[in-house]
Design an enzyme around this catalytic site. Structure first.
Site, PDB file in Angstrom:
ATOM      1  CG  HIS A  11      -1.585  -1.308   1.465  1.00 50.15           C
ATOM      2  ND1 HIS A  11      -1.156  -2.196   2.436  1.00 50.15           N
ATOM      3  CD2 HIS A  11      -2.612  -1.899   0.827  1.00 50.15           C
ATOM      4  CE1 HIS A  11      -1.911  -3.276   2.389  1.00 50.15           C
ATOM      5  NE2 HIS A  11      -2.793  -3.134   1.438  1.00 50.15           N
ATOM      6  N   GLY A  27      -7.777  12.736   5.710  1.00 52.44           N
ATOM      7  CA  GLY A  27      -8.441  11.623   5.056  1.00 52.44           C
ATOM      8  C   GLY A  27      -8.333  11.711   3.545  1.00 52.44           C
ATOM      9  NE  ARG A  31      -8.859  19.013   3.428  1.00 54.24           N
ATOM     10  CZ  ARG A  31     -10.017  18.424   3.680  1.00 54.24           C
ATOM     11  NH1 ARG A  31     -10.089  17.469   4.578  1.00 54.24           N
ATOM     12  NH2 ARG A  31     -11.114  18.791   3.050  1.00 54.24           N
ATOM     13  NE  ARG A  50      -4.725  -1.087  -2.708  1.00 50.87           N
ATOM     14  CZ  ARG A  50      -5.742  -1.929  -2.846  1.00 50.87           C
ATOM     15  NH1 ARG A  50      -6.984  -1.463  -2.843  1.00 50.87           N
ATOM     16  NH2 ARG A  50      -5.549  -3.232  -2.975  1.00 50.87           N
ATOM     17  NE  ARG A  94      -9.614  11.826  11.806  1.00 53.13           N
ATOM     18  CZ  ARG A  94     -10.210  12.362  10.747  1.00 53.13           C
ATOM     19  NH1 ARG A  94      -9.519  12.585   9.643  1.00 53.13           N
ATOM     20  NH2 ARG A  94     -11.492  12.708  10.774  1.00 53.13           N
ATOM     21  CB  ILE A  95      -5.459  17.526   9.930  1.00 55.61           C
ATOM     22  CG1 ILE A  95      -4.708  17.017   8.703  1.00 55.61           C
ATOM     23  CG2 ILE A  95      -4.477  18.052  10.958  1.00 55.61           C
ATOM     24  CD1 ILE A  95      -3.911  18.071   7.990  1.00 55.61           C
ATOM     25  N   GLY A  96      -8.752  16.515  10.151  1.00 52.39           N
ATOM     26  CA  GLY A  96      -9.941  16.181   9.386  1.00 52.39           C
ATOM     27  C   GLY A  96     -11.155  16.979   9.804  1.00 52.39           C
ATOM     28  CB  SER A  97     -14.333  17.461   8.246  1.00 51.78           C
ATOM     29  OG  SER A  97     -14.581  16.213   7.624  1.00 51.78           O
ATOM     30  CD  GLU A 186     -12.621  10.931  14.295  1.00 54.09           C
ATOM     31  OE1 GLU A 186     -11.771  10.937  13.395  1.00 54.09           O
ATOM     32  OE2 GLU A 186     -12.690  10.000  15.139  1.00 54.09           O
ATOM     33  CG  MET A 187     -16.466   8.426  10.135  1.00 55.36           C
ATOM     34  SD  MET A 187     -17.182   8.012   8.525  1.00 55.36           S
ATOM     35  CE  MET A 187     -17.462   6.253   8.730  1.00 55.36           C
ATOM     36  CD  GLU A 188     -11.494   8.876   9.238  1.00 56.41           C
ATOM     37  OE1 GLU A 188     -12.288   8.386   8.424  1.00 56.41           O
ATOM     38  OE2 GLU A 188     -11.618  10.031   9.693  1.00 56.41           O
ATOM     39  CB  SER A 210     -17.043  20.089   8.043  1.00 57.73           C
ATOM     40  OG  SER A 210     -17.476  18.783   8.411  1.00 57.73           O
ATOM     41  CG  ASP A 211     -21.362  18.096   9.376  1.00 60.64           C
ATOM     42  OD1 ASP A 211     -22.191  17.311   9.858  1.00 60.64           O
ATOM     43  OD2 ASP A 211     -20.182  17.773   9.168  1.00 60.64           O
ATOM     44  NE  ARG A 224     -17.024  19.668   4.315  1.00 57.22           N
ATOM     45  CZ  ARG A 224     -17.216  18.406   4.673  1.00 57.22           C
ATOM     46  NH1 ARG A 224     -16.218  17.551   4.622  1.00 57.22           N
ATOM     47  NH2 ARG A 224     -18.393  17.989   5.075  1.00 57.22           N
TER      48      ARG A 224
END
Length: 239
Positions: A11, A27, A31, A50, A94-97, A186-188, A210-211, A224
């Site tokens: 990977h 994610g 970005r 990928r 991790r940087i995310g929404s 969030e998810m991670e 973000s929401d 965003r």
């Protein structure tokens, strides 16, 4: 004399390019590309397998990498595991929404995930004889808070929900998490924090709201991109 085979996985194939000990993990791989092109100098791409783009460069003279991870605990867990155990990464940010589920949070607010509650079953493999509390690295958390304070940026520090479920058939689930003081969803983060804890390295999740799930407020894709700047600059200063 045997030459050592270059480090790679199915990977991540750096083809000899360096992966720094500190890495930012958005994610979205695009970005990661934006961060590399906007903030880093002397940039070298170390991955494109990928479409999961990864880059290494320098920020204010310090070596730093950035790479996309995809969505959800399985994807984050795969990439963070390989980065830690194959490539020797020590600090994973991790940087995310995130979607807010507390009234006092607003669009564009920044959240430092001190803890990560989860509905994921990822932790079962570690076979701990009880309930493990999933937390960030205090070293990174403390530094991030000080950086935000110095920049005059208000941040919220607390517990977030790292969920495997984006479309939940139970409409009351997030209300119950909210009652337990969870700031946002969030998810991670859970997969990242568990991998880091098991390996004895540092991890932190920095999020931009973000929401707002209950108020049905959200940022556009263009908003965003602009509003995530504050979060990214806090993360970059951690290098």
């Amino acid at each position: 004399m045997k030459t050592q085979a270059p480090k790679e996985t199915p990977h991540i194939k750096p083809n000899g390019a360096e992966i720094a000990e500190t890495i930012l993990l958005p994610g979205d791989p695009l970005r990661a590309k934006f961060i590399a092109e906007t903030y880093l100098e002397d940039v070298v791409q170390f991955n494109e397998i990928r479409g999961m783009l990864g880059y290494t460069g320098t920020y204010k003279g310090k070596r730093l990498s950035v790479m996309g991870t995809g969505m959800g605990t399985p994807s984050m867990s795969l990439y963070s595991w390989e980065l830690i155990h194959v490539f020797g990464v020590k600090n994973l940010i991790r940087i995310g929404s995130a979607g807010a589920i507390q009234d006092h949070l607003h669009l564009n607010d920044i959240v430092l995930a001190m803890g990560s509650s989860t509905d994921s079953n990822y932790m079962h493999q570690f076979n701990v004889p009880g309930h493990y509390s999933i937390t960030a690295s205090f070293d990174l958390l403390e530094k991030a808070k000080k950086i935000a304070d110095a920049k005059g940026q208000k941040v919220h520090v607390g517990n977030v929900l790292s969920s495997d479920i984006f479309y939940n058939v139970d409409p009351t689930a997030l209300e119950r998490w909210s009652k337990m003081g969870i700031l946002c969803a969030e998810m991670e983060s859970a997969g990242l924090y568990l991998n880091a804890a098991y390996a004895g390295v540092n991890a932190l999740c920095i999020l931009t709201v973000s929401d707002h799930i209950f108020r049905h407020e959200f940022l556009s894709a263009e908003e965003r991109q602009t509003s995530f700047t504050n979060m990214m600059e806090i993360a970059l200063e951690l290098a």
